[in-house]
Design a protein around this motif. Structure first.
Motif, PDB file in Angstrom:
ATOM      1  N   GLY A   8       0.832  -1.208   0.000  1.00  5.87           N
ATOM      2  CA  GLY A   8       0.000   0.000   0.000  1.00  5.87           C
ATOM      3  C   GLY A   8       0.862   1.251   0.000  1.00  5.87           C
ATOM      4  N   GLY A   9       1.873   1.253  -0.860  1.00  5.00           N
ATOM      5  CA  GLY A   9       2.826   2.371  -0.866  1.00  5.00           C
ATOM      6  C   GLY A   9       2.476   3.488  -1.836  1.00  5.00           C
ATOM      7  N   GLY A  10       1.380   3.351  -2.561  1.00  6.65           N
ATOM      8  CA  GLY A  10       1.067   4.340  -3.583  1.00  6.65           C
ATOM      9  C   GLY A  10       0.444   5.618  -3.052  1.00  6.65           C
ATOM     10  N   ARG A  11      -0.249   5.485  -1.922  1.00  9.48           N
ATOM     11  CA  ARG A  11      -0.966   6.643  -1.379  1.00  9.48           C
ATOM     12  C   ARG A  11      -0.793   6.706   0.142  1.00  9.48           C
ATOM     13  NH1 ARG A  11      -6.495   6.245  -1.847  1.00  9.48           N
ATOM     14  NH2 ARG A  11      -6.499   4.022  -2.351  1.00  9.48           N
ATOM     15  N   GLY A  12      -1.181   7.850   0.714  1.00 12.45           N
ATOM     16  CA  GLY A  12      -1.290   7.977   2.165  1.00 12.45           C
ATOM     17  C   GLY A  12       0.009   7.765   2.924  1.00 12.45           C
ATOM     18  N   ILE A  13      -0.093   7.018   4.006  1.00  5.20           N
ATOM     19  CA  ILE A  13       1.059   6.806   4.895  1.00  5.20           C
ATOM     20  C   ILE A  13       2.172   6.060   4.158  1.00  5.20           C
ATOM     21  CG2 ILE A  13       1.816   5.558   6.972  1.00  5.20           C
ATOM     22  CD1 ILE A  13      -1.040   6.200   8.136  1.00  5.20           C
ATOM     23  N   GLY A  14       1.809   5.056   3.376  1.00  9.31           N
ATOM     24  CA  GLY A  14       2.813   4.298   2.632  1.00  9.31           C
ATOM     25  C   GLY A  14       3.580   5.188   1.668  1.00  9.31           C
ATOM     26  N   VAL A  28      13.124   1.423  -3.087  1.00 11.83           N
ATOM     27  CA  VAL A  28      11.788   1.238  -2.531  1.00 11.83           C
ATOM     28  C   VAL A  28      10.877   0.505  -3.516  1.00 11.83           C
ATOM     29  CG1 VAL A  28       9.818   2.400  -1.471  1.00 11.83           C
ATOM     30  CG2 VAL A  28      12.083   3.467  -1.368  1.00 11.83           C
ATOM     31  N   ALA A  29      10.375  -0.655  -3.113  1.00 10.06           N
ATOM     32  CA  ALA A  29       9.355  -1.360  -3.888  1.00 10.06           C
ATOM     33  C   ALA A  29       7.996  -0.912  -3.369  1.00 10.06           C
ATOM     34  CB  ALA A  29       9.529  -2.867  -3.734  1.00 10.06           C
ATOM     35  N   ILE A  30       7.181  -0.381  -4.282  1.00  8.61           N
ATOM     36  CA  ILE A  30       5.896   0.220  -3.912  1.00  8.61           C
ATOM     37  C   ILE A  30       4.770  -0.691  -4.386  1.00  8.61           C
ATOM     38  CG2 ILE A  30       4.384   2.211  -4.325  1.00  8.61           C
ATOM     39  CD1 ILE A  30       7.121   3.736  -4.970  1.00  8.61           C
ATOM     40  N   ASN A  31       4.151  -1.383  -3.451  1.00  7.64           N
ATOM     41  CA  ASN A  31       2.992  -2.219  -3.797  1.00  7.64           C
ATOM     42  C   ASN A  31       1.713  -1.384  -3.750  1.00  7.64           C
ATOM     43  OD1 ASN A  31       0.802  -3.770  -1.722  1.00  7.64           O
ATOM     44  ND2 ASN A  31       1.055  -4.641  -3.747  1.00  7.64           N
ATOM     45  N   TYR A  32       0.773  -1.752  -4.617  1.00 11.89           N
ATOM     46  CA  TYR A  32      -0.550  -1.114  -4.627  1.00 11.89           C
ATOM     47  C   TYR A  32      -1.517  -2.134  -5.190  1.00 11.89           C
ATOM     48  CZ  TYR A  32       0.077  -0.711  -9.612  1.00 11.89           C
ATOM     49  OH  TYR A  32       0.265  -1.026 -10.930  1.00 11.89           O
ATOM     50  N   VAL A  33      -2.836  -1.817  -5.143  1.00 11.03           N
ATOM     51  CA  VAL A  33      -3.781  -2.825  -5.635  1.00 11.03           C
ATOM     52  C   VAL A  33      -4.571  -2.377  -6.857  1.00 11.03           C
ATOM     53  CG1 VAL A  33      -5.706  -2.169  -4.098  1.00 11.03           C
ATOM     54  CG2 VAL A  33      -5.490  -4.532  -4.870  1.00 11.03           C
ATOM     55  N   GLY A  34      -4.821  -1.071  -7.000  1.00 11.07           N
ATOM     56  CA  GLY A  34      -5.666  -0.649  -8.127  1.00 11.07           C
ATOM     57  C   GLY A  34      -5.299   0.694  -8.730  1.00 11.07           C
ATOM     58  N   ASN A  35      -4.726   1.567  -7.952  1.00  9.73           N
ATOM     59  CA  ASN A  35      -4.480   2.939  -8.411  1.00  9.73           C
ATOM     60  C   ASN A  35      -3.069   3.057  -9.023  1.00  9.73           C
ATOM     61  OD1 ASN A  35      -4.197   5.720  -8.741  1.00  9.73           O
ATOM     62  ND2 ASN A  35      -5.480   6.174  -6.950  1.00  9.73           N
ATOM     63  N   ASP A  36      -3.003   2.666 -10.308  1.00  8.92           N
ATOM     64  CA  ASP A  36      -1.704   2.680 -11.010  1.00  8.92           C
ATOM     65  C   ASP A  36      -1.104   4.078 -11.033  1.00  8.92           C
ATOM     66  OD1 ASP A  36      -1.661  -0.108 -12.605  1.00  8.92           O
ATOM     67  OD2 ASP A  36      -3.682   0.736 -12.650  1.00  8.92           O
ATOM     68  N   ALA A  37      -1.946   5.067 -11.292  1.00  6.36           N
ATOM     69  CA  ALA A  37      -1.439   6.434 -11.458  1.00  6.36           C
ATOM     70  C   ALA A  37      -0.778   6.924 -10.173  1.00  6.36           C
ATOM     71  CB  ALA A  37      -2.583   7.371 -11.859  1.00  6.36           C
ATOM     72  N   ALA A  38      -1.416   6.653  -9.030  1.00 12.90           N
ATOM     73  CA  ALA A  38      -0.850   7.098  -7.754  1.00 12.90           C
ATOM     74  C   ALA A  38       0.482   6.396  -7.482  1.00 12.90           C
ATOM     75  CB  ALA A  38      -1.835   6.821  -6.614  1.00 12.90           C
ATOM     76  N   VAL A  83      10.668  -4.279   5.490  1.00 14.78           N
ATOM     77  CA  VAL A  83       9.314  -4.401   4.927  1.00 14.78           C
ATOM     78  C   VAL A  83       8.352  -3.615   5.807  1.00 14.78           C
ATOM     79  CG1 VAL A  83       7.444  -5.975   4.301  1.00 14.78           C
ATOM     80  CG2 VAL A  83       9.827  -6.698   3.985  1.00 14.78           C
ATOM     81  N   VAL A  84       7.517  -2.809   5.155  1.00 13.38           N
ATOM     82  CA  VAL A  84       6.464  -2.085   5.873  1.00 13.38           C
ATOM     83  C   VAL A  84       5.134  -2.718   5.481  1.00 13.38           C
ATOM     84  CG1 VAL A  84       5.445   0.147   6.408  1.00 13.38           C
ATOM     85  CG2 VAL A  84       7.861   0.010   5.742  1.00 13.38           C
ATOM     86  N   VAL A  85       4.516  -3.392   6.428  1.00 13.43           N
ATOM     87  CA  VAL A  85       3.243  -4.069   6.191  1.00 13.43           C
ATOM     88  C   VAL A  85       2.158  -3.042   6.497  1.00 13.43           C
ATOM     89  CG1 VAL A  85       1.806  -6.029   6.848  1.00 13.43           C
ATOM     90  CG2 VAL A  85       4.300  -6.272   6.809  1.00 13.43           C
ATOM     91  N   ASN A  86       1.797  -2.296   5.440  1.00 12.64           N
ATOM     92  CA  ASN A  86       1.013  -1.075   5.621  1.00 12.64           C
ATOM     93  C   ASN A  86      -0.381  -1.138   5.004  1.00 12.64           C
ATOM     94  OD1 ASN A  86       0.705   2.043   5.811  1.00 12.64           O
ATOM     95  ND2 ASN A  86       0.588   1.636   3.603  1.00 12.64           N
ATOM     96  N   ALA A  87      -0.561  -1.908   3.926  1.00 15.68           N
ATOM     97  CA  ALA A  87      -1.846  -1.896   3.220  1.00 15.68           C
ATOM     98  C   ALA A  87      -2.976  -2.238   4.185  1.00 15.68           C
ATOM     99  CB  ALA A  87      -1.826  -2.895   2.066  1.00 15.68           C
ATOM    100  N   GLY A  88      -4.032  -1.438   4.157  1.00  9.89           N
ATOM    101  CA  GLY A  88      -5.172  -1.693   5.030  1.00  9.89           C
ATOM    102  C   GLY A  88      -6.387  -0.950   4.537  1.00  9.89           C
ATOM    103  N   ILE A  89      -7.554  -1.435   4.933  1.00 14.38           N
ATOM    104  CA  ILE A  89      -8.804  -0.823   4.479  1.00 14.38           C
ATOM    105  C   ILE A  89      -9.769  -0.649   5.650  1.00 14.38           C
ATOM    106  CG2 ILE A  89      -8.669  -1.706   2.118  1.00 14.38           C
ATOM    107  CD1 ILE A  89     -10.712  -3.908   3.013  1.00 14.38           C
ATOM    108  N   VAL A  90     -10.706   0.285   5.454  1.00 17.52           N
ATOM    109  CA  VAL A  90     -11.892   0.353   6.307  1.00 17.52           C
ATOM    110  C   VAL A  90     -13.103   0.182   5.394  1.00 17.52           C
ATOM    111  CG1 VAL A  90     -10.862   1.892   8.038  1.00 17.52           C
ATOM    112  CG2 VAL A  90     -12.114   2.868   6.091  1.00 17.52           C
ATOM    113  N   ALA A  91     -14.244  -0.010   5.990  1.00 20.61           N
ATOM    114  CA  ALA A  91     -15.503  -0.063   5.236  1.00 20.61           C
ATOM    115  C   ALA A  91     -16.422   0.989   5.860  1.00 20.61           C
ATOM    116  CB  ALA A  91     -16.101  -1.458   5.320  1.00 20.61           C
TER     117      ALA A  91
END
Ligand code: NAP
Length: 244
Positions: A8-14, A28-38, A83-91
Motif C-alpha cells: 500500500g505504498g502508492g498513497r497515504g502513509i505508505g 523502494v518497492a511500492i505495492n498497490y492494488v488498483g491505483n496505477d497512477a498514484a 518491509v512495511v506491512v502497511n496496506a489496510g482498508i476500512v468499510a
C-alpha cells in the motif's frame, strides 16, 4: 537499511514512507492494488528524492500475489532488508449489528490475512540473512475499539499488535526486528473510503495535540523503526496518535 518493500505504498502513509526512504537514497518497492497512477507518481517522487523505485501491483489478501510481489521486488531491487506491512482498508461506518458478513470478511482478509501473509514472506526472506526490520502498521483503533464506526477494523488491527509481539520473539534470535506503529487520526484518503472524508479533521481537534496528524509524521516513526537507529527496538508498539 537500503532496500525496502511497502505494501500500500502508492498513497497515504505508505507514500510518505516511500518519499522519506527515497530521500535517504534507499531503494523502494511500492505495492498497490488498483491505483496505477498514484503508484507511478509516488515512484517518480521517490526517484526525484534520490532513491530507486519500482511499482508492484498485487492484492495482499491473495497468497500468489504476495509471493510474486516479494519475488519481483528482490529481482528488480536486490535483497530486501526492510518491509512495511502497511496496506489496510476500512468499510463504511456502522455499528456491528448492521455489518454484513462479506464486509467483515474483506476487512479481515486484507488487514489480517494479508498482513500475516506479508509478514510470513518477510520472515522467510529476512531471517536466513540474519538481519532486517519489519514494521506493521496497526492503528490506535486497536486500543480504542472504534465503536459505532468499525469494530471489525479495530479488531483487525489488534491482531497486528499481537503479531508484532509474537513475531519479534520468533525472529529476534535471527537478527530481525519486528515492531508496530499505531497511527491515530491521520489525514489520508482512507476516511473518505469509509464514507467520512472530513473525519480526521473533525475528530482530530479532540486529540490532546488538538489536530489530525499528517502522513509524513507517521512515516518518520516507521523509517526510524526500519533504520539501524532503532537497532535495540523490537516487539514495540509505538503510538503516533497525538496523545489520543
Ligand atoms: P490510504 O490512503 O487509503 O492508502 C491505502 C493504500 O493501501 C493504497 O496505496 C492502496 O492501494 C493500498 N491497498 C489497499 N488495499 C490493498 C490490498 N488489498 N492490497 C494491496 N494494497 C492495498 O490509507 P492510509 O490512511 O495511508 O492507511 C495506511 C495504513 O495505515 C492502513 O493499514 C491503515 O489501516 C493504517 N492507519 C491509517 C490511519 C489514518 O487515519 N489514515 C490511522 C490508523 C491506521 P491503491 O492506491 O492501489 O488503492
Amino acid at each position: 537499511m537500503t532496500t525496502i518493500l511497502i505494501t500500500g505504498g502508492g498513497r497515504g502513509i505508505g507514500r510518505s514512507v516511500a518519499l522519506l526512504a527515497g530521500g535517504r537514497g534507499w531503494s523502494v518497492a511500492i505495492n498497490y492494488v488498483g491505483n496505477d497512477a498514484a503508484a507511478r507518481e509516488t515512484a517518480d517522487a521517490v526517484r526525484a528524492a534520490g532513491g530507486q523505485a519500482e511499482t508492484l501491483r498485487g492484492d495482499v489478501a491473495v497468497e500468489a500475489d504476495v509471493v510474486a510481489m516479494f519475488q519481483a521486488a528482490e529481482e528488480r531491487l536486490g535483497p530486501l532488508d526492510g518491509v512495511v506491512v502497511n496496506a489496510g482498508i476500512v468499510a463504511p461506518s456502522c455499528p456491528l449489528a448492521e455489518m454484513e458478513a462479506e464486509r467483515m470478511r474483506r476487512v479481515f482478509e486484507v488487514n489480517v490475512f494479508g498482513a500475516y501473509l506479508c509478514a510470513r514472506e518477510s520472515a522467510r526472506r529476512l531471517a536466513p540473512r540474519g538481519s532486517g526490520s519489519i514494521v506493521l502498521v496497526s492503528s490506535a483503533a486497536a486500543r480504542l475499539g472504534s465503536p459505532f464506526e468499525y469494530v471489525d477494523y479495530a479488531g483487525s488491527k489488534a491482531a497486528l499488535d499481537t503479531l508484532a509481539i509474537g513475531l519479534s520473539k520468533e525472529l529476534g534470535p535471527q537478527g530481525v526486528r519486528v515492531n508496530a506503529v499505531r497511527p491515530g487520526l491521520i489525514d489520508t484518503d482512507i476516511h473518505a473510503s469509509g464514507g467520512q472524508p472530513g473525519r480526521a479533521q473533525r475528530l482530530g481537534v479532540n486529540a490532546p495535540l488538538g489536530r489530525a496528524g499528517r502522513a509524513d509524521e507517521v512515516a518518520e516513526a516507521i523509517v526510524w523503526l526500519l533504520s539501524d537507529a532503532a537497532s535495540y527496538t523490537t516487539g514495540a508498539i509505538l503510538d503516533v496518535a497525538g496523545g489520543r
